[in-house]
Design an enzyme around this catalytic site. Structure first.
Site, PDB file in Angstrom:
ATOM      1  N   GLU A 232      -3.420  -9.411 -20.545  1.00 38.41           N
ATOM      2  CA  GLU A 232      -2.773  -9.413 -21.867  1.00 38.41           C
ATOM      3  C   GLU A 232      -3.574 -10.372 -22.732  1.00 38.41           C
ATOM      4  O   GLU A 232      -3.493 -11.590 -22.560  1.00 38.41           O
ATOM      5  CB  GLU A 232      -1.307  -9.874 -21.742  1.00 38.41           C
ATOM      6  N   CYS A 266       0.295 -14.175 -30.145  1.00 44.13           N
ATOM      7  CA  CYS A 266      -0.691 -13.121 -29.913  1.00 44.13           C
ATOM      8  C   CYS A 266      -0.488 -11.905 -30.813  1.00 44.13           C
ATOM      9  O   CYS A 266      -1.445 -11.350 -31.330  1.00 44.13           O
ATOM     10  CB  CYS A 266      -0.673 -12.701 -28.452  1.00 44.13           C
TER      11      CYS A 266
HETATM   12  P1  NAD Z   1      -7.717 -18.895 -22.131  1.00 40.62           P
HETATM   13  O1  NAD Z   1      -8.307 -17.591 -21.746  1.00 40.62           O
HETATM   14  O2  NAD Z   1      -8.643 -19.983 -22.529  1.00 40.62           O
HETATM   15  O3  NAD Z   1      -6.856 -19.490 -20.923  1.00 40.62           O
HETATM   16  C1  NAD Z   1      -5.709 -18.834 -20.422  1.00 40.62           C
HETATM   17  C2  NAD Z   1      -5.459 -19.317 -19.002  1.00 40.62           C
HETATM   18  O4  NAD Z   1      -6.478 -18.839 -18.138  1.00 40.62           O
HETATM   19  C3  NAD Z   1      -5.467 -20.821 -18.822  1.00 40.62           C
HETATM   20  O5  NAD Z   1      -4.487 -21.150 -17.860  1.00 40.62           O
HETATM   21  C4  NAD Z   1      -6.874 -21.108 -18.324  1.00 40.62           C
HETATM   22  O6  NAD Z   1      -6.942 -22.304 -17.582  1.00 40.62           O
HETATM   23  C5  NAD Z   1      -7.114 -19.891 -17.453  1.00 40.62           C
HETATM   24  N1  NAD Z   1      -8.512 -19.456 -17.344  1.00 40.62           N
HETATM   25  C6  NAD Z   1      -9.434 -19.379 -18.317  1.00 40.62           C
HETATM   26  N2  NAD Z   1     -10.586 -18.863 -17.833  1.00 40.62           N
HETATM   27  C7  NAD Z   1     -10.366 -18.592 -16.521  1.00 40.62           C
HETATM   28  C8  NAD Z   1     -11.179 -18.026 -15.483  1.00 40.62           C
HETATM   29  N3  NAD Z   1     -12.449 -17.663 -15.684  1.00 40.62           N
HETATM   30  N4  NAD Z   1     -10.626 -17.874 -14.255  1.00 40.62           N
HETATM   31  C9  NAD Z   1      -9.345 -18.240 -14.038  1.00 40.62           C
HETATM   32  N5  NAD Z   1      -8.537 -18.799 -14.970  1.00 40.62           N
HETATM   33  C10 NAD Z   1      -9.038 -18.958 -16.203  1.00 40.62           C
HETATM   34  O7  NAD Z   1      -6.653 -18.591 -23.279  1.00 40.62           O
HETATM   35  P2  NAD Z   1      -5.774 -19.641 -24.100  1.00 40.62           P
HETATM   36  O8  NAD Z   1      -6.634 -20.321 -25.115  1.00 40.62           O
HETATM   37  O9  NAD Z   1      -4.966 -20.473 -23.183  1.00 40.62           O
HETATM   38  O10 NAD Z   1      -4.741 -18.651 -24.826  1.00 40.62           O
HETATM   39  C11 NAD Z   1      -4.931 -18.147 -26.116  1.00 40.62           C
HETATM   40  C12 NAD Z   1      -5.262 -16.677 -26.055  1.00 40.62           C
HETATM   41  O11 NAD Z   1      -4.218 -15.986 -25.368  1.00 40.62           O
HETATM   42  C13 NAD Z   1      -5.324 -16.022 -27.417  1.00 40.62           C
HETATM   43  O12 NAD Z   1      -6.445 -15.185 -27.477  1.00 40.62           O
HETATM   44  C14 NAD Z   1      -4.052 -15.187 -27.482  1.00 40.62           C
HETATM   45  O13 NAD Z   1      -4.121 -14.064 -28.326  1.00 40.62           O
HETATM   46  C15 NAD Z   1      -3.879 -14.795 -26.057  1.00 40.62           C
HETATM   47  N6  NAD Z   1      -2.491 -14.401 -25.764  1.00 40.62           N
HETATM   48  C16 NAD Z   1      -2.227 -13.079 -25.548  1.00 40.62           C
HETATM   49  C17 NAD Z   1      -0.910 -12.663 -25.321  1.00 40.62           C
HETATM   50  C18 NAD Z   1      -0.563 -11.200 -25.092  1.00 40.62           C
HETATM   51  O14 NAD Z   1       0.568 -10.911 -24.722  1.00 40.62           O
HETATM   52  N7  NAD Z   1      -1.477 -10.276 -25.286  1.00 40.62           N
HETATM   53  C19 NAD Z   1       0.110 -13.618 -25.310  1.00 40.62           C
HETATM   54  C20 NAD Z   1      -0.212 -14.954 -25.530  1.00 40.62           C
HETATM   55  C21 NAD Z   1      -1.520 -15.347 -25.752  1.00 40.62           C
END
Ligand code: NAD
Length: 505
Positions: A232, A266
């Site tokens: 997501e 999001c």
């Molecule tokens: P992010 O991708 O930086 O991190 C999300 C999570 O994944 C964190 O817990 C991080 O530690 C972990 N992570 C990151 N890279 C990883 C990897 N390579 N392997 C394993 N774990 C990893 O995202 P963020 O900055 O925390 O969140 C913001 C983003 O989330 C925005 O783009 C937003 O649109 C999206 N979002 C989407 C939805 C949806 O329902 N589509 C909902 C909420 C947020």
């Protein structure tokens, strides 16, 4: 000993504590505990799991400590913490444990057409241990709440919340233990990317919510292990305002969906595409509604717009605004960080004269900046809306509901609203997810529950065919017989038309 990660309040800058940055060995231990606990959790059956999760929901409703933690680590208004995060989580538990959830997981019998003497039982088994990896913007709603569907389906869950906002997930785990829910079924590991990678390397399936970059890395790692993933990801959701829209209602909706939780949502309205005939009036209405917003620390009383949870978002917003201004956009209100407030706040900003090539119109903003673009007509609006690699959500505004519905149907998005915004997230009966580069899979609906199951089809002979099944098996198996092949050819021609049928052009 593992390193630790400091967590602080974005509205005040005051430290809230620290959590361990758990290494791979700790993650493996949590996954092993979850794996050990899963069979007994599955054996509770749907009714047992429903009882457990509904008991938890009853505690979530009134847990002041949970709300305090959520508000403190995210900087969002209490109204959003309770009215969106807690409310949504309880509603999700209600839906997935309702009759619809039970039916989605129930064994189904399907009758084959060709082998009419057989019946297939389609069984949904839990996959095992689901790793849930969450973002910082919704510490409850996109972290623990993402564990609900996997748990209802009989899996155990290891949740890795964002290192920016891990405390809410730890509070839910404390509640889980406090009310006596089974040990090991819901585990939390804290840490950054390394902890997440370790989870992807050990769990049986991953449910990830976060950025495109994170999603792509996780899909690659999961691909190497050939485990399923639900992703997501971010969006660039358009709001289309046609010339016959109720402009007052549309402007209020743009402001709410653009600035709720400081735009760190999001499915927020990421860009507004307004028919040229009503563009100027719409911009003025948005500006007036934006200027009336109360911004400040969530603990300081009633506020509409809180703080920026994640520090790097502030320079990201500044860069997008600067690039837009350099290419001819105009700040109607807001425009930068609030230096008059303590903590990390960004003024709700309306940008006009934005064009599709600008970064603020093209790339995810994820902050309180609302770019307004002028479009020629309905077709132009649809073209601009769909001219994006992202496809999360959208909305269409017109007093003519049929017209708005027809436009919404043509949007390349996972979900869309007609004359409304954000409510698609609360309609949990319908599948919700991203299309294009906004994700894979669903977070709502029966479709979501089924993803967390391993489907097995068991084929059996129907009772009336049992006496002849040995004969049929001998005809079809070894040794192959020419007369049986002739019969197969005849049957195929009768069923599918064979070479006699011509296709007219
Ligand atoms: P992010 O991708 O930086 O991190 C999300 C999570 O994944 C964190 O817990 C991080 O530690 C972990 N992570 C990151 N890279 C990883 C990897 N390579 N392997 C394993 N774990 C990893 O995202 P963020 O900055 O925390 O969140 C913001 C983003 O989330 C925005 O783009 C937003 O649109 C999206 N979002 C989407 C939805 C949806 O329902 N589509 C909902 C909420 C947020």
């Amino acid at each position: 000993m593992s390193a630790s990660i400091e967590v602080s309040n974005p509205a005040t800058g005051i430290p809230l504590g620290s959590v361990p940055d758990e290494p791979a060995a700790e993650v493996a231990a949590a996954v092993a505990r979850a794996r050990g606990a899963q069979p007994a959790w599955a054996a509770l059956g749907f009714a047992g799991r429903r009882r457990a999760l509904r008991a938890l929901a009853a505690h979530l409703v009134d847990d002041d400590e949970l709300v305090r933690t959520l508000v403190a680590e995210s900087g969002k208004p209490r109204h959003e913490a309770i009215g969106i995060e807690v409310f949504y989580t309880c509603e999700l538990i209600r839906f997935f444990t309702s009759g619809a959830g039970r039916r989605a997981l129930a064994t189904e019998v399907r009758r084959p057409f060709l082998f009419a003497h057989k019946r297939c039982r389609v069984i949904q088994h839990p996959r095992g241990v689901v790793g849930v990896i969450g973002p910082w913007n919704w510490p409850l709603l996109n972290n623990f709440a993402d564990a609900v569907a996997p748990l209802v389906a009989g899996n155990s869950v290891v949740l890795k919340p964002s290192p920016v906002t891990p405390l809410t997930s730890l509070r839910v785990r404390a509640l889980w233990r406090q009310i006596g829910l089974p040990d090991g079924v819901f585990e939390v590991v804290t840490g950054g990317v390394g902890t997440g990678e370790a989870l992807v390397n050990t769990a049986d399936m991953i449910f990830f919510t976060g950025s495109q970059r994170g999603g792509r890395a996780i899909a690659e790692a999961a691909g190497r292990r050939l485990i399923p993933v639900v992703l997501e990801l971010g969006g660039k959701s358009p709001m289309i305002v046609l010339e016959d829209a109720d402009l007052g209602a549309a402007a209020r909706a743009a402001v709410w969906s653009g600035f709720a939780h400081s735009g760190q949502v999001c499915i927020r309205t990421e860009r507004v595409l307004v028919h040229a005939r009503v563009h100027d009036e719409f911009v003025e209405l948005c500006a007036a509604a934006t200027r009336a917003l109360r911004q400040g620390g969530p603990e300081s009383g009633d506020v509409d717009v809180g703080a920026m949870t994640f520090a790097p978002q502030v320079p990201h917003l500044q860069e997008q605004i600067a690039e837009a201004l350099a290419h001819g956009a105009r700040v109607v209100t807001g425009g930068g960080p609030r230096t008059d407030l303590p903590g990390r706040f960004f003024a709700p900003t309306v940008l006009a004269d934005v064009t599709p090539g600008m970064a603020v119109a093209r790339d995810e903003t994820f902050g309180p900046v609302l770019p307004v673009l002028r479009v020629k007509d309905e077709e132009d609006a649809i073209r601009v809306a769909n001219d994006s690699p992202l496809g999360l959500a959208g909305s269409v505004w017109s007093r003519n509901e049929a017209r708005a519905r027809a436009v919404a149907d043509r949007l390349q998005t996972g979900s869309a609203c007609v004359n409304d915004v954000l409510v698609n997230y609360f309609c949990v009966e319908a599948p919700l997810g991203g299309t294009k580069q906004s994700g894979l899979g669903y977070r709502h609906g029966a479709e979501a529950l089924r993803q967390f199951c391993r489907t097995e089809s068991v084929v059996e002979t129907r009772w009336w065919a049992r006496p002849v099944v040995g004969f049929l098996r001998r005809q079809l198996g070894f040794p192959y017989q020419p007369r049986v092949l002739r019969a197969i050819r005849l049957a195929m021609r009768w069923l599918y038309g064979g070479r006699k049928r011509k296709v007219r052009s």
